[in-house]
Design a protein around this motif. Structure first.
Motif, PDB file in Angstrom:
ATOM      1  N   ARG A   1       0.992  -1.311  -0.102  1.00  0.00           N
ATOM      2  CA  ARG A   1       0.013   0.678   0.186  1.00  0.00           C
ATOM      3  C   ARG A   1       0.934   0.872  -0.120  1.00  0.00           C
ATOM      4  NH1 ARG A   1      -3.839  -1.341  -2.353  1.00  0.00           N
ATOM      5  NH2 ARG A   1      -2.103  -2.959  -2.498  1.00  0.00           N
ATOM      6  N   LEU A   2       2.158   0.737   0.748  1.00  0.00           N
ATOM      7  CA  LEU A   2       2.778   2.187   0.690  1.00  0.00           C
ATOM      8  C   LEU A   2       3.753   2.613  -0.378  1.00  0.00           C
ATOM      9  CD1 LEU A   2       4.699   1.961   4.465  1.00  0.00           C
ATOM     10  CD2 LEU A   2       2.459   3.912   3.317  1.00  0.00           C
ATOM     11  N   VAL A   3       4.682   1.619  -0.919  1.00  0.00           N
ATOM     12  CA  VAL A   3       5.428   1.658  -2.469  1.00  0.00           C
ATOM     13  C   VAL A   3       4.176   2.185  -3.430  1.00  0.00           C
ATOM     14  CG1 VAL A   3       7.178  -0.144  -1.496  1.00  0.00           C
ATOM     15  CG2 VAL A   3       5.466  -0.865  -3.238  1.00  0.00           C
ATOM     16  N   THR A   4       2.377   2.046  -3.606  1.00  0.00           N
ATOM     17  CA  THR A   4       2.537   2.388  -4.291  1.00  0.00           C
ATOM     18  C   THR A   4       2.136   3.998  -4.390  1.00  0.00           C
ATOM     19  OG1 THR A   4       0.178   1.524  -3.814  1.00  0.00           O
ATOM     20  CG2 THR A   4       1.891   0.214  -5.468  1.00  0.00           C
ATOM     21  N   GLY A   5       1.505   4.218  -3.245  1.00  0.00           N
ATOM     22  CA  GLY A   5       1.169   5.973  -2.758  1.00  0.00           C
ATOM     23  C   GLY A   5      -0.423   5.255  -2.965  1.00  0.00           C
ATOM     24  N   ALA A   6      -0.713   3.968  -2.432  1.00  0.00           N
ATOM     25  CA  ALA A   6      -2.142   4.154  -2.435  1.00  0.00           C
ATOM     26  C   ALA A   6      -3.125   4.693  -0.897  1.00  0.00           C
ATOM     27  CB  ALA A   6      -3.054   3.099  -2.422  1.00  0.00           C
ATOM     28  N   HIS A   7      -2.179   4.344   0.211  1.00  0.00           N
ATOM     29  CA  HIS A   7      -2.307   4.980   2.348  1.00  0.00           C
ATOM     30  C   HIS A   7      -1.129   5.960   1.796  1.00  0.00           C
ATOM     31  CE1 HIS A   7      -6.355   2.994   1.944  1.00  0.00           C
ATOM     32  NE2 HIS A   7      -5.570   2.345   1.369  1.00  0.00           N
ATOM     33  N   HIS A   8      -2.453   6.982   3.331  1.00  0.00           N
ATOM     34  CA  HIS A   8      -1.201   7.474   4.306  1.00  0.00           C
ATOM     35  C   HIS A   8      -0.631   6.408   5.002  1.00  0.00           C
ATOM     36  CE1 HIS A   8      -3.703  10.433   2.689  1.00  0.00           C
ATOM     37  NE2 HIS A   8      -2.848  11.528   2.537  1.00  0.00           N
ATOM     38  N   PRO A   9       0.142   6.654   5.456  1.00  0.00           N
ATOM     39  CA  PRO A   9       0.656   5.727   6.894  1.00  0.00           C
ATOM     40  C   PRO A   9      -0.211   5.489   7.948  1.00  0.00           C
ATOM     41  CG  PRO A   9       2.640   6.560   6.786  1.00  0.00           C
ATOM     42  CD  PRO A   9       1.342   7.472   5.710  1.00  0.00           C
ATOM     43  N   SER A  10      -1.213   6.707   7.932  1.00  0.00           N
ATOM     44  CA  SER A  10      -2.177   6.995   9.154  1.00  0.00           C
ATOM     45  C   SER A  10      -3.093   6.286   8.936  1.00  0.00           C
ATOM     46  CB  SER A  10      -2.021   8.110  10.075  1.00  0.00           C
ATOM     47  OG  SER A  10      -3.364   8.693   8.294  1.00  0.00           O
ATOM     48  N   ASP A  11      -3.397   5.891   7.907  1.00  0.00           N
ATOM     49  CA  ASP A  11      -4.738   4.930   7.393  1.00  0.00           C
ATOM     50  C   ASP A  11      -4.563   3.348   7.439  1.00  0.00           C
ATOM     51  OD1 ASP A  11      -5.656   7.171   6.028  1.00  0.00           O
ATOM     52  OD2 ASP A  11      -4.760   6.850   3.634  1.00  0.00           O
ATOM     53  N   LEU A  12      -3.334   3.033   7.326  1.00  0.00           N
ATOM     54  CA  LEU A  12      -2.763   1.519   7.722  1.00  0.00           C
ATOM     55  C   LEU A  12      -2.791   1.147   9.470  1.00  0.00           C
ATOM     56  CD1 LEU A  12       0.655   1.338   5.439  1.00  0.00           C
ATOM     57  CD2 LEU A  12      -1.721  -0.108   4.796  1.00  0.00           C
ATOM     58  N   VAL A  13      -2.455   2.565   9.836  1.00  0.00           N
ATOM     59  CA  VAL A  13      -2.651   2.082  11.272  1.00  0.00           C
ATOM     60  C   VAL A  13      -4.278   2.617  12.115  1.00  0.00           C
ATOM     61  CG1 VAL A  13      -1.761   3.180  14.294  1.00  0.00           C
ATOM     62  CG2 VAL A  13      -0.128   3.273  11.552  1.00  0.00           C
TER      63      VAL A  13
END
Length: 195
Positions: free
Chosen positions: A163-175
């Motif tokens: 999700r991060l390498v594609t720029g699909a999400h902010h880190p806080s979205d994952l958290v």
């Protein structure tokens, strides 16, 4: 009692993150971190990230859940099967509600190389994989908790990377996806089968 407190803390942090990002604010430093990650990855890992995204989408998560639940029922572990199904079903059903409520757009750091919904918070892949990993922990016998936890952590890590390498999400979205589903798993922990 400890489980309730941990679940409460995870839920409160999720709500606080939701309030911050729903007002148009980013968590300090996360956009810079995301740009650093996407710049370092370039587009060379897009194909692998898409595969991970496809494998951690709702339908594969549902399929794995159904197979594991069927095995648990066949082994007369209905409560474990029920806990697994409940966690995954709630995660998949409630995450879109969270997205609509918070209404946070995707980060604008690069062209996302796969079709995604316009809303980012909380990350659906993060919530779904956390639900699967957490549900498997709820269903695991005591002697299998450590290997299931390690496998679950690996699944969450690979999903976050994709999700991060594609720029699909902010880190806080994952958290946030991990936290709100984690709160559910922790709240259900006292109801595990005594095995």
């Amino acid at each position: 009692m400890i489980a309730r407190r941990l679940a409460g803390v995870a839920a409160v942090v999720t709500v606080l993150l939701a309030v911050v990002v729903s007002r148009g604010h980013d968590v300090p430093g996360e956009l810079r971190l995301l740009r650093t990650i996407t710049d370092a990855a370039g587009t060379g890992s897009d194909d692998a990230a898409r595969v991970v995204g496809d494998l951690t989408a709702p339908l594969p998560i549902i399929a794995v859940t159904a197979v594991v639940a069927a095995v648990l029922v066949a082994r007369d572990r209905r409560r474990s099967a029920g806990l697994l199904v409940v966690v995954v079903a709630v995660a998949l059903a409630a995450n879109p509600w969270w997205k609509d409520l918070v209404d946070r757009p995707r980060p604008d750091v690069r062209v996302i190389p796969e079709p995604v919904s316009p809303l980012a918070f909380p990350a659906g892949h993060a919530a779904a994989t956390a639900a699967l990993a957490g549900g498997l922990l709820l269903a695991a016998p005591r002697q299998a908790l450590a290997p299931v936890a390690v496998a679950g952590a690996g699944l969450l890590t690979v999903t976050a990377w994709s999700r991060l390498v594609t720029g699909a999400h902010h880190p806080s979205d994952l958290v946030a996806g991990w936290l709100w589903v984690g709160a559910l798993v922790i709240a259900l922990w006292p109801h595990r089968e005594p095995r």
